[in-house]
Write an enzyme that holds these catalytic residues in place. Structure first.
Site, PDB file in Angstrom:
ATOM      1  N   ASP A 155       0.750  -0.974  -0.041  1.00  0.00           N
ATOM      2  CA  ASP A 155      -0.081  -0.366  -0.144  1.00  0.00           C
ATOM      3  C   ASP A 155       1.138   0.735   0.348  1.00  0.00           C
ATOM      4  O   ASP A 155       2.338   1.223  -0.166  1.00  0.00           O
ATOM      5  CB  ASP A 155      -0.796  -0.182   1.402  1.00  0.00           C
ATOM      6  CG  ASP A 155      -1.833  -0.878   1.401  1.00  0.00           C
ATOM      7  OD1 ASP A 155      -2.223  -1.803   0.560  1.00  0.00           O
ATOM      8  OD2 ASP A 155      -3.290  -1.204   1.682  1.00  0.00           O
ATOM      9  N   HIS A 201       3.914  -2.131   2.485  1.00  0.00           N
ATOM     10  CA  HIS A 201       3.896  -1.238   2.596  1.00  0.00           C
ATOM     11  C   HIS A 201       4.880  -0.627   1.885  1.00  0.00           C
ATOM     12  O   HIS A 201       6.234  -1.352   1.910  1.00  0.00           O
ATOM     13  CB  HIS A 201       3.195   0.101   3.572  1.00  0.00           C
ATOM     14  CG  HIS A 201       2.441  -0.550   4.019  1.00  0.00           C
ATOM     15  ND1 HIS A 201       2.209  -0.845   5.185  1.00  0.00           N
ATOM     16  CD2 HIS A 201       0.718   0.691   3.871  1.00  0.00           C
ATOM     17  CE1 HIS A 201       0.609  -0.844   5.793  1.00  0.00           C
ATOM     18  NE2 HIS A 201      -0.188   0.680   5.017  1.00  0.00           N
TER      19      HIS A 201
END
Length: 483
Positions: free
Chosen positions: A74, A225
């Protein structure tokens, strides 16, 4: 004095105009009744959503044949994304990147590289600001559109994958899910959190240990991430990949065929509401978005390059039923997926033979379709081969299938499917179906199951170069139909 032919012409025109007036007279009440029914349905939907009920379109998902992990990243792309892509390439695995629109605009070349490498791209809204995204569903929707445009401009990409910043728990209500679902998006949370964002600078060793703690189910959607500040995630990534390899997991990017993980509703953290007018507006926009996806699919089908090998045309990723190895047997060459096609639409690469009891139904490539990972076949051919019959109701723009005590209506005016049996009707909104060049295409598996039958097996006839599906019929219906 007018000629006899002119008199006949005048009479014909008068008769035509009279018939048109009669049709308009009788059609107007029907149109008003349909409009009233639609208004009533919209109101009912609104009340259900307002009460917190989640409403979904009818979909079919594919369960992988072996334990599979979906690595997801992400908040990118960022300066770290290149190194993540390098590691994935070195390890020979594919992943999914949920990207922020503002980051896409900053690093468009990294989006293009991820697409080129075969990874899936997801929409993570535009700016990740919770107070904007969750104060109003209209704002969330606008940010999805902004990021969609950014991805399109950066890499000619459209995606059906969406992830809510912070996850859906406490943020999403039924309205958020509904508009995204109606538009054709799939919202993905996760079932394993690497813990790499629980505070600034979480060390790689802690991230690895958190992942080791699992849980390890048949399908793991792992949250990580690749945004700024996640250098330790990059450092931990090789060990995480090797961990899953040691446990026998396959790696795959997310797709519309993967059943999404949705968090429980929880208590909504935000003070907001959706009025009837806003609901109607967003519902209409969601319908327009679905049409955009359909048009994009059609453009990709027309414009994409097809490979030819052994007399069979091949394009796109594997259909849900057929393993890569089976496809290689059929076409005699390596198979390469094309993740840029929205919905994984592809041209059939081999004849499809459906075994129905003692009979068989054969579709040559081009006579059936492969969309969203499913075989779509002409409904009339299928139902007649099963022993039922189908009819087209022109005035209603609806195909009706009759099989035993069941009647299935595919209504293209309202884009819904109605299943009638024993006086009970079940309605599926925005089902998987197509009307193309006068032929109605429906998903093979779903249709067979709705008719009370089921698929026994899938396989490959290596001698004839065909894909095979065996169907167990109810009621002893079957006869041979082929072309």
């Amino acid at each position: 004095m007018p000629s006899l032919s002119h008199v006949h012409l005048f009479r014909r025109i008068s008769l035509f105009l009279s018939l048109m007036l009669v049709m308009i007279y009788f059609m107007e009440p029907v149109s008003k009744a349909n409009a009233a029914a639609n208004d009533e349905e919209r109101q009912e939907t609104y009340e259900q959503l307002k009460s917190g009920k989640r409403i979904w379109t009818d979909k079919a998902y594919v369960k992988p044949e072996q334990p599979t992990v979906y690595l997801t990243f992400d908040d990118g792309p960022s300066k770290l994304t290149d190194r993540v892509l390098d590691i994935l390439r070195e390890e020979g695995v594919l992943a999914t990147f949920f990207m922020l629109g503002e980051q896409v605009e900053t690093y468009p070349e990294k989006v293009r590289q991820a697409v080129k490498d075969g990874h899936a791209i997801g929409n993570h809204t535009y700016n990740h600001k919770y107070n904007e995204l969750y104060s109003s569903v209209a704002t969330f929707w606008k940010q999805i559109e902004q990021t969609e445009q950014a991805l399109d401009e950066a890499a000619d990409v459209r995606t059906k994958l969406v992830r809510a910043p912070g996850g859906t728990f406490g943020n999403f209500d039924a309205f958020y899910y509904y508009y995204l679902d109606q538009a054709g998006f799939e919202v993905h949370d996760w079932n394993v959190d690497s813990g790499d964002s629980k505070r600034v600078g979480v060390p790689a060793s802690e991230i690895i240990q958190t992942v080791k703690n699992g849980p390890f189910g048949d399908e793991v959607i792992l949250l990580m991430h690749d945004g700024t500040g996640h250098e330790q995630t990059v450092k931990a990534l090789p060990d995480i990949i090797r961990l899953f390899k040691a446990k026998g997991y396959a790696f795959a990017p997310l797709s519309p065929q993967v059943k999404p993980v949705h968090f429980s509703a929880g208590k909504i953290k935000w003070n907001r509401s959706v009025g009837q007018a806003l609901h109607n507006k967003l519902s209409a926009e969601a319908g327009e978005q679905r049409l955009v996806f359909e048009e994009w699919n059609a453009e990709q089908e027309q414009g994409s390059t097809q490979q030819e090998a052994g007399g069979l045309q091949v394009q796109g990723p594997a259909e849900e039923v057929w393993s890569v190895q089976e496809q290689q047997v059929l076409k005699g060459t390596a198979f390469e997926g094309n993740n840029r096609n929205v919905g994984n639409q592809s041209m059939p690469f081999a004849p499809l033979e459906i075994i129905l009891g003692s009979g068989k139904l054969l579709f040559e490539p081009g006579k059936y379709r492969m969309i969203d990972g499913h075989n779509l076949v002409p409904v009339r051919n299928l139902i007649e081969a099963m022993g039922g019959h189908a009819e087209w109701r022109e005035g209603q723009h609806t195909a009706a299938v009759h099989y035993g005590s069941r009647v299935i209506e595919y209504d293209f005016s309202h884009h819904e499917m109605r299943v009638n049996q024993g006086g009970k009707q079940t309605v599926y909104h925005l089902p998987q179906m197509e009307l193309r060049d006068g032929t109605v295409y429906v998903p093979l598996r779903k249709t067979v199951e709705l008719l009370g039958s089921h698929i026994v097996s899938y396989g490959v006839d290596k001698d004839n170069g065909r894909m095979q599906v065996e169907v167990a019929l109810t009621g002893g219906y079957a006869f041979t139909y082929g072309f």
